[in-house]
Design an enzyme around this catalytic site. Structure first.
Site, PDB file in Angstrom:
ATOM      1  CG  HIS A   1       6.839   2.785  -2.266  1.00 51.73           C
ATOM      2  ND1 HIS A   1       5.630   3.178  -2.144  1.00 51.73           N
ATOM      3  CD2 HIS A   1       6.885   1.354  -2.215  1.00 51.73           C
ATOM      4  CE1 HIS A   1       4.866   2.470  -2.111  1.00 51.73           C
ATOM      5  NE2 HIS A   1       5.633   1.320  -2.455  1.00 51.73           N
ATOM      6  CG  ASP A   2       5.782   1.386  -5.847  1.00 51.42           C
ATOM      7  OD1 ASP A   2       6.669   0.629  -5.504  1.00 51.42           O
ATOM      8  OD2 ASP A   2       4.321   1.441  -5.638  1.00 51.42           O
TER       9      ASP A   2
ATOM     10  CG  ASP B   1       1.119   0.036   2.455  1.00 51.67           C
ATOM     11  OD1 ASP B   1       0.174  -0.620   1.858  1.00 51.67           O
ATOM     12  OD2 ASP B   1       1.946   1.000   2.034  1.00 51.67           O
TER      13      ASP B   1
ATOM     14  CG  ASP C   1      -0.034  -2.854  -2.387  1.00 54.48           C
ATOM     15  OD1 ASP C   1       0.651  -1.894  -2.628  1.00 54.48           O
ATOM     16  OD2 ASP C   1       0.057  -4.178  -2.770  1.00 54.48           O
TER      17      ASP C   1
ATOM     18  CD  GLU D   1      -0.203   1.174  -5.372  1.00 56.67           C
ATOM     19  OE1 GLU D   1       0.650   1.107  -5.922  1.00 56.67           O
ATOM     20  OE2 GLU D   1      -0.573  -0.236  -5.145  1.00 56.67           O
TER      21      GLU D   1
HETATM   22  C1  NOJ Z   1       2.159  -1.746  -5.009  1.00 61.18           C
HETATM   23  C2  NOJ Z   1       3.284  -1.260  -3.865  1.00 61.18           C
HETATM   24  O1  NOJ Z   1       3.247   0.162  -3.907  1.00 61.18           O
HETATM   25  C3  NOJ Z   1       4.535  -1.845  -4.523  1.00 61.18           C
HETATM   26  O2  NOJ Z   1       5.752  -1.294  -3.858  1.00 61.18           O
HETATM   27  C4  NOJ Z   1       4.544  -3.321  -4.411  1.00 61.18           C
HETATM   28  O3  NOJ Z   1       5.679  -3.707  -5.216  1.00 61.18           O
HETATM   29  C5  NOJ Z   1       3.084  -3.870  -5.253  1.00 61.18           C
HETATM   30  N1  NOJ Z   1       2.040  -3.133  -4.828  1.00 61.18           N
HETATM   31  C6  NOJ Z   1       2.845  -5.283  -5.075  1.00 61.18           C
HETATM   32  O4  NOJ Z   1       2.594  -5.024  -3.687  1.00 61.18           O
END
Ligand code: NOJ
Length: 533
Positions: free
Chosen positions: A331-332, A111, A207, A270
């Protein structure tokens, strides 16, 4: 899109780049497996579970950030791009993990967090030390803030007393944004990529790729006419000037160029954007991200009309030669089994494994893990702490993997950093493994089938129909035809099908059933039929 052919014979998936026929498995390292009793997962823990992943049948692992970090945002605040966070282990542990992953024929994706560093990164410490510091322009400093809002709520600008300017942070104030318009930043970050590529990692998930470049005039974002109270402060404005700027595509192409120096690696972005905008991230001449993450199944209502509309729109928008991908969770995001219910989550697994292209599974999804209720005193996620009670918290989907039925589920011998959650104890790996009706067994069967039937990976997706709670489509190429059918209605439904054999079903009893003519589907039932002709 169709599988490659040679003399009328399908040569199959070996002709595709590895990442095109891969099923990627996302590991959230803090919650996967603890090996030293500190209640937080680690690299040695991941290594000890590789055989489980082989047994599951995935092809690649993506591990959320494992770099040195003060953990203000649980690793998404990186203090050294070329090191390993001690809580996760050492560089030796990493090297050993990579070796073990490759020895099993799996791939390893890291990542990369390029938009921001930790405020403890030496670059930022230097940058904030004085306006004259050579690293000052590595971050984004302004005399006055504009109206940009952090994704975690509140202004995206923080005043620095010492140097009397504001710095930009799209997330926490502990996550200052890098200035990617500065060539020195680009060079240093690309070297960090090379550091891991030289070690042999197989690619990166990047990210917040769509946020990396901001408007060079720092114009205010316009108000969002659709804003409703309770959506968080960022939703007050339309993200016109601090996201998805035109200059991003040249930068992504350069990043891809770095990976190309090393051969067949994968760049996954992402990107939370509408489908049309997402497609631009494949880049001109497909020199952008190999896979701009497709989050549209996460965002769409789970009705057959919405699913059909989303799948159709996405597939129609894919540029010629570009490769699709699909995701049900990360995970979000709220876990799929909590979002749509456990029964429908089984059907969702069938749908996912029947879609064309590259798939990503979030750890625990294969068990049917659900969100865990987090009590106020247990909250860890900074997003929840900053904007409590409006649904921003991500702890519920980040809880530890249950490996067995012992009190701490085999995750740790210590105090787990997030609670295990009662619902998830019952779906633990040990119990699921021996239960042919478990979600795990279903995933295993589906993953095996996808390897046996390249048409599921790269065949055409046609004949999609959505009506009366029923979704059906056909996957087809020269190797054969497989029909997908799913019933999301509250009552049983009938589908008419040509002759074939059920090769996967949410109801295990139906595997191997010969069908022809009318087929009855119970609520939340989904199946795949291999057509006779
Ligand atoms: C996306 C990530 O998936 C998330 O978990 C993170 O808080 C934010 N980007 C900031 O890096």
């Amino acid at each position: 899109m169709s599988a490659s052919k040679g003399g009328g014979v399908i040569t199959g998936m070996q002709d595709l780049s590895w990442w095109k026929h891969a099923v990627v498995y996302q590991i959230y390292p803090r919650s996967f497996q603890d090996s030293n009793g500190d209640g937080v997962g680690d690299l040695a823990g991941i290594r000890s579970r590789l055989d489980y992943l082989v047994e599951l049948g995935i092809d690649a692992i993506w591990i959320s950030p494992i770099f040195p970090s003060p953990m203000a945002d649980f690793g998404y605040d990186v203090a050294d791009y070329c090191g390993i966070e001690p809580i996760f282990g050492t560089m030796e542990d990493f090297d050993q993990l990579l070796q073990e992953v490759h020895r099993r024929g799996l791939r390893l994706i890291l990542d990369f967090v390029p938009n921001h560093t930790s405020d403890q990164h030496p670059w930022f410490i230097a940058s904030r030390s004085s306006r004259e510091n050579p690293k000052r322009d590595w971050y984004i400093w302004r005399d006055q803030p504009n109206n940009w809002q952090s994704h975690f709520g509140g202004s995206a600008w923080e005043f620095d007393e010492k140097t009397r300017q504001y710095y930009l942070h799209e997330f926490l104030k502990e996550q200052p944004d890098l200035n990617w318009r500065n060539p020195a930043v680009k060079a240093a970050m690309f070297d960090a990529l090379r550091f891991w590529l030289r070690k042999g990692v197989d690619g990166f998930r990047v990210d917040v790729m769509w946020l990396m470049i901001k408007d060079d005039e720092f114009r205010d974002n316009p108000p969002n006419p659709g804003y409703a109270i309770g959506q968080g402060s960022r939703a007050q404005f339309l993200p016109i000037y601090d996201a998805d700027r035109p200059e991003i595509h040249a930068l992504v192409a350069e990043m891809r160029g770095v990976l190309e120096e090393f051969g067949d690696r994968v760049l996954i972005g992402e990107i939370y954007l509408p489908i049309a905008r997402l497609m631009d991230y494949y880049g001109q001449k497909l020199q952008g991200a190999n896979l701009p993450f497709n989050f549209h199944l996460l965002q769409c209502a789970w009705t057959v009309d919405e699913l059909a509309r989303t799948i159709r729109e996405y597939m129609a928008a894919i540029p010629p030669g570009a490769w699709p991908n699909w995701v049900l969770g990360n995970h979000d995001q709220s876990r799929i089994a909590s979002r749509i219910g456990v029964q429908k989550a089984r059907a969702a697994a069938l749908l996912l494994l029947s879609l064309p292209g590259t798939l990503t599974i979030y750890n625990g999804e294969e068990l049917g893990m659900q969100n865990v209720l987090i009590r106020p005193e247990e909250v860890q996620d900074p997003a929840e702490k900053r904007q409590p009670g409006i649904g921003m918290g991500r702890d519920p989907e980040r809880t530890p993997m249950p490996w067995n039925s012992s009190p701490l589920c085999g995750f740790t011998s210590g105090n787990p950093w997030l609670p295990i959650g009662d619902a998830n104890r019952d779906v633990n790996v040990q119990a699921s493994r021996t239960n042919p009706d478990s979600m795990l067994s279903l995933y295993q069967r589906l993953l095996r089938l996808r390897r046996q039937e390249p048409v599921l990976v790269s065949g055409q997706l046609t004949e999609m129909s959505a009506a009366d709670g029923l979704l059906t489509f056909l996957r087809t190429d020269a190797s054969g035809h497989i029909r997908f059918a799913m019933n999301l209605a509250e009552e049983a439904r009938e589908v008419s099908v040509a002759a074939g054999t059920v090769v996967a079903c949410t109801d295990l009893q139906r595997d191997g059933e010969h069908v022809a003519g009318t087929l009855n589907l119970q609520p939340a039932e989904a199946l795949l039929i291999k057509m006779t002709n």
